[in-house]
Structures are given as C-alpha cells and as structure tokens.
Design a protein around this motif. Structure first.
Motif: not given
Length: 221
Positions: A157-158, A150-151, A154, A176
């Motif tokens: 994606r950024a 998950a991290a 993220e 997500l």
C-alpha cells in the motif's frame, strides 16, 4: 447505487442487521472455470487471501485469470451481519464489502503479486464507491490471514501510494483488517463466477492506469 441520494456511511455493530445463524442458500461445489472446489478445506500448501475492490463479478474474473490461482469465490466481508443475503448487503445496513476470496499456490503466485492484481484493477482512492457503483459495499479492503500478509499489504500500500501520488492521484482509502475479526460469508450461487456464466455481463471495475511495483514487501511464508 446509494439509496435516495444519501452519502453512504458504515453502520455500527448495533445499527447493523442481525442476520441469521445459518445461510439461506447453498454454495456450488466447483468453480465453473478452474474446476476446483469453492469451499475448504483446501489442499495443503495453498494459501487464502481476501480482496474487496468494488463489484465482485469483474474482480473475481481478474483473479481466476491469474496463473497460480487454484480457486476463487465471491462473498461478503468486513461487516457485522451474520450470513447476509445480497439485498441486505446492498441496503448498506450490514457493513460488508463485496469480496473475492482467492486460494492460490504461493510457489506460483505470491501474495505480493496478487496485491498487484488488486491495486491495478480498481481505484483505491474513491472511498465508498467504484466508478458508477456507489455504496459502502463497493469500498476497497484487504482482510489479511497472517502477520506476513499484513506486513506485505502495508508495504505494498505504501509503495502504491507513492506511485499514485507521483501520477497526481489522491490518498488510498483501502481498509486493512485481520480476516479473523470479520468473517467471510460466501455469496449466492448466481454470483459465483458470474462473468463466466454471463460473458457479456456488467463488470464495473477499472484501474487508475498506474502500475503497482512488486518487490517492496515481505514475502509470505
């Protein structure tokens, strides 16, 4: 394509088709290209990652061609209907997206490197479509299996949003969600490794042409 020209919309849990407690079909034993079992349990040391990026025929091929990928299978994820069939997913009444489950060796290909394959093989800004394929089942989504995934997702994606913005593209609309909240249901046998069985078949995926940076996320443990 969308039904009767309507704008696609996701159903609520109450609106979704009920489905069935058991699947209506069996999944083939082995991958037609990689030769490994499609279903788990998988060998120790391998990791599982789920990617939705439009039509799963072409998406699956992009991942099975990636070194370090042990097996792939296509299915339906992100919705509410239990054990759906393809026609139900295409109706837009299950809430599922066409998804590729990727089983990989993290010592050979990291989750972050698989995210690069994901981002560069579709346009994550398009919402409920990919190119000419229109419908909620073609939306962009990542279903993560660990806090580390998950991290990393993220952060990736950024970073990719910055690259897209610099190239004049819009906002990423990729979902997500934790995989444990939305079960993965394997698709029918003829969808598995479809483009190996039908080399000239429809692919349907294509990227923005913008490269995704690697080395910005947390490594998966």
């Amino acid at each position: 394509m969308s039904l009767s020209g309507r704008i696609p919309a996701l159903p609520t849990r109450d609106q979704a088709l009920r489905g069935r407690p058991e699947p209506e079909f069996t999944v083939p034993g082995r991958h037609t290209v990689l030769g490994h079992p499609l279903l788990g349990p998988y060998p120790e040391g391998l990791a599982v990652a789920d990617f939705a990026l439009g039509c799963f025929w072409g998406a699956e091929r992009a991942f099975w061609r990636t070194p370090g990928v042990w097996t792939t299978l296509v299915g339906y994820q992100g919705g509410y209907t239990e054990n759906p069939v393809y026609e139900e997913v295409c109706s837009g009444l299950t809430g599922h997206a066409e998804t590729v489950r990727v089983v990989h060796d993290p010592s050979v290909v990291s989750y972050e490197q698989l995210l690069k394959v994901f981002w560069e093989n579709h346009d994550p800004t398009q919402g409920f479509r990919q190119g000419h394929d229109v419908g909620t089942q073609y939306r962009s989504a990542l279903h993560t299996h660990t806090p580390e995934q998950a991290a990393t997702a993220e952060a990736s994606r950024a970073a990719y949003q910055k690259a897209l913005t610099a190239s004049g593209h819009g906002t990423i609309r990729t979902e997500l969600l934790p995989a444990q909240d939305r079960p993965f249901y394997p698709a029918e046998a003829h969808h598995q490794q479809y483009l190996d069985k039908n080399p000239g078949g429809y692919c349907g995926i294509g990227g923005t042409g913008v490269s995704c940076p690697v080395g910005v996320g947390r490594a998966e443990s």
